[in-house]
Design an enzyme around this catalytic site. Sequence first.
Site, short mmCIF file in Angstrom:
data_model
loop_
_atom_site.label_atom_id
_atom_site.label_comp_id
_atom_site.label_asym_id
_atom_site.label_seq_id
_atom_site.Cartn_x
_atom_site.Cartn_y
_atom_site.Cartn_z
N ASP A 1 0.84 -1.19 0.00
CA ASP A 1 0.00 0.00 0.00
C ASP A 1 0.88 1.25 0.00
OD1 ASP A 1 -2.35 1.40 0.01
OD2 ASP A 1 -2.69 1.25 2.16
N ASN B 1 1.32 3.22 -2.95
CA ASN B 1 1.86 3.57 -4.27
C ASN B 1 1.40 4.97 -4.70
OD1 ASN B 1 2.85 0.99 -4.32
ND2 ASN B 1 1.44 0.22 -5.89
N GLY B 2 0.12 5.24 -4.45
CA GLY B 2 -0.45 6.52 -4.86
C GLY B 2 0.18 7.68 -4.11
N TRP C 1 3.05 7.70 -2.58
CA TRP C 1 4.46 7.79 -2.96
C TRP C 1 4.60 8.68 -4.20
CZ3 TRP C 1 7.17 6.64 -7.40
CH2 TRP C 1 8.57 6.50 -7.28
N THR D 1 -11.27 -6.91 -4.22
CA THR D 1 -12.61 -6.84 -4.83
C THR D 1 -13.17 -5.42 -4.71
OG1 THR D 1 -13.34 -7.79 -2.72
CG2 THR D 1 -13.30 -9.26 -4.60
N ASN E 1 -11.21 -2.74 -5.02
CA ASN E 1 -10.43 -1.83 -5.88
C ASN E 1 -11.11 -1.54 -7.22
OD1 ASN E 1 -7.23 -3.09 -4.68
ND2 ASN E 1 -8.24 -1.18 -4.14
N LEU F 1 -6.99 -4.15 7.74
CA LEU F 1 -6.82 -5.32 6.88
C LEU F 1 -7.40 -5.14 5.49
CD1 LEU F 1 -7.37 -8.34 9.29
CD2 LEU F 1 -5.30 -7.75 8.03
N SER F 2 -8.35 -4.24 5.34
CA SER F 2 -8.96 -4.01 4.03
C SER F 2 -9.35 -5.31 3.33
CB SER F 2 -8.04 -3.16 3.13
OG SER F 2 -7.72 -1.94 3.75
N GLU G 1 0.70 -12.22 13.40
CA GLU G 1 1.25 -10.99 13.97
C GLU G 1 1.15 -9.91 12.89
OE1 GLU G 1 2.36 -10.51 17.06
OE2 GLU G 1 1.89 -12.60 17.54
C1 IPE Z 1 -5.76 -2.69 -0.02
O1 IPE Z 1 -5.31 -1.42 -0.25
C2 IPE Z 1 -5.82 -3.45 -1.31
C3 IPE Z 1 -4.55 -3.87 -1.87
C4 IPE Z 1 -3.38 -3.58 -1.40
C5 IPE Z 1 -4.63 -4.68 -3.05
P1 IPE Z 1 -6.30 -0.19 -0.47
O2 IPE Z 1 -5.45 1.01 -0.64
O3 IPE Z 1 -7.24 -0.51 -1.55
O4 IPE Z 1 -7.09 -0.16 0.91
P2 IPE Z 1 -7.94 0.98 1.59
O5 IPE Z 1 -8.95 1.45 0.58
O6 IPE Z 1 -7.02 2.08 1.96
O7 IPE Z 1 -8.55 0.34 2.79
C1 IPE Z 2 -1.27 0.22 -3.93
O1 IPE Z 2 -1.28 1.42 -3.28
C2 IPE Z 2 -2.37 -0.67 -3.54
C3 IPE Z 2 -3.04 -1.34 -4.66
C4 IPE Z 2 -4.34 -1.33 -4.77
C5 IPE Z 2 -2.23 -2.05 -5.62
P1 IPE Z 2 -2.47 2.47 -3.38
O2 IPE Z 2 -2.82 2.70 -4.81
O3 IPE Z 2 -3.60 2.05 -2.52
O4 IPE Z 2 -1.76 3.72 -2.80
P2 IPE Z 2 -2.39 4.84 -1.85
O5 IPE Z 2 -2.97 4.11 -0.68
O6 IPE Z 2 -3.42 5.56 -2.63
O7 IPE Z 2 -1.24 5.70 -1.45
MG MG Z 3 -4.06 2.38 -0.59
#
Ligand code: IPE
Ligand code: IPE
Ligand code: MG
Length: 238
Positions: A13, A15-16, A18, A60, A62, A191-192, A203
């Site tokens: 998590d 990537n956006g 970053w 699911t 996303n 946990l999303s 853990e």
């Molecule tokens: C969880 O990350 C899904 C994956 C890493 C594939 P999200 O970025 O989608 O989760 P939320 O929306 O912040 O809970």
């Molecule tokens: C990657 O990070 C998680 C995936 C769904 C692959 P994000 O795209 O959720 O990044 P943030 O949370 O917006 O920073």
């Molecule tokens: Mg995210």
Amino acid sequence: MSQRLDHIAFIMDGNGRWAKKRLLSRSMGHKAGVKRIKEIILSCFEDYGIHTCSLYCFSTENWNRPKDEIETLFQLLKTFFEEEIDFFKEKGVQIRVLGFLEDERIPSDVLSTIKKAVQETKDCTKNVFNVLFNYGARQEILEATRKLAKKAVEGKVDPERLTLSDFSGMLFTKESSDVDLLIRTSGEERLSNCLLYQCAYAEFVFTPCYWPDFDKKELEKCIREFESRNRRFGAIKG
Ligand code: IPE
Ligand code: IPE
Ligand code: MG
């Protein structure tokens, strides 16, 4: 290693964020994130002797993201598998894809590439790489329940005699052990919908590091943190 660490799971998590921090597009963030996968997975196997790595790649939920972001992410994952199948095969890594693959929203080229990765590595026995793709734990649990309910209606199982192993045998992870350590990057502490059943005694280590910055050093810190924990499984230890 003093603690059992057979199965590690990652919620990649951040990537956006970053990308945003660098004034780049979210796609660039995913690109940088996908680049990280190989090093981390391999380090788990080779530096720490971990048997199974699970990586949450697409949930699911996303599907709620913009279409072009989903498309970019899918294409990046597709390219990753195309480029790395041979490498994983050589290393003896079996790739498994866990999730709802019978979903018409998944582009056929992406689907065929991931299916090929699974097929080509099916005889590898050294390690397991679970790719959680179009995965949702609640839906997985519902689906397992549905399968068992059908069997019960057909008279193939006795509901009174159902065991936990009957149930876990219906999950996508049926051939994997429970998660020992779950690492989530980016600072979010939730946990999303990731591996809810399998993490019953996991853990959790949450790190503020964004996934594209998550390197071997960061991994080592998380594993050290795990090592310092006292896992009791309901008993009295230490
Ligand atoms: C969880 O990350 C899904 C994956 C890493 C594939 P999200 O970025 O989608 O989760 P939320 O929306 O912040 O809970
Ligand atoms: C990657 O990070 C998680 C995936 C769904 C692959 P994000 O795209 O959720 O990044 P943030 O949370 O917006 O920073
Ligand atoms: Mg995210």
